[in-house]
Enzyme design. Sequence first.
Site, short mmCIF file in Angstrom:
data_model
loop_
_atom_site.label_atom_id
_atom_site.label_comp_id
_atom_site.label_asym_id
_atom_site.label_seq_id
_atom_site.Cartn_x
_atom_site.Cartn_y
_atom_site.Cartn_z
N SER A 70 -2.79 6.22 11.12
CA SER A 70 -3.32 7.55 10.86
C SER A 70 -2.48 8.26 9.79
CB SER A 70 -3.39 8.35 12.17
OG SER A 70 -4.21 9.48 12.04
N ASP A 112 -9.96 6.20 13.59
CA ASP A 112 -8.51 6.43 13.58
C ASP A 112 -7.74 5.35 14.35
OD1 ASP A 112 -5.87 7.64 14.43
OD2 ASP A 112 -6.65 9.29 13.23
#
Length: 277
Positions: free
Chosen positions: A38, A164
């Site tokens: 991320s 993500d």
Amino acid sequence: MTTAFVLGGGGVLGAVEVGMLRALFERGITPDLVLGTSVGALNGAMVARDPTLDSLERLTELWRGASENSREVYGDRALRTVRRAVATGTHIYSAKPLKKRLAEELGEITFEELPVRFQVCAASIERAAEHWFETGRVVDAVVASAAVPGLLPPAKVGEEHFLDGGIVNSVPLGRAVQLGATTVYVLQVGRIDRPLTVPRRPWEVARVSFEIARRHRFARELAELPPGVEAHVLPARGTSTRDDTLLGTRDFSTVLQRIEETYDASVAYLDGLDARP
């Protein structure tokens, strides 16, 4: 011996990783391997491209720019985000501002061209699996790794769609060990130590559930380190429970303060390591 930097996810709190990196580089600690998830993928890409203090100056400038104009990150006004949420049913922000900013910084550079081995974690939708990018264009991998569910759309790379990386591996300590690291510096954003409370609203249920899952995995991997492998979890500072709220995810106002506070804490931590008998 192989030194790995593991950069975890955490949205705006990823700014604290800049302070940790500065403290490490000032002591001559550089990575042979960088792993990012991320926002950690974004920070990690900058370091893998230029593993020097110069890259940290640029990274600090990027975070400063975000603190002065958060629209560089999200790009939209409130009404437009509502319209997009209604139209798509899946996300409220466009990924275009993030892609544009990353392209300006990283261009067409590929993993193969980086001076430091770099891998990025994302969650494959079609395979329901953890996926590690280690070839191809770095920008595509970082966008995929940062596709926060509900906030940004799934990212398409090739014929596959990704969300993500924090969903499957937020702080990839085990991956570093699997790839042969013997010394691992874990750059995390402070949430792994923050006490959780019983959720009282529907959206809090999702957040708390995610935190339990990710903290459990990290704690297990930390407890299961094989002999001969040393992990150092650098301390994050300047974070609080407010950062876990929806408003907190967009609060860039204290970015520079967080970087400096975490830098000071990391310096003290590393000094403590040097003082060990």
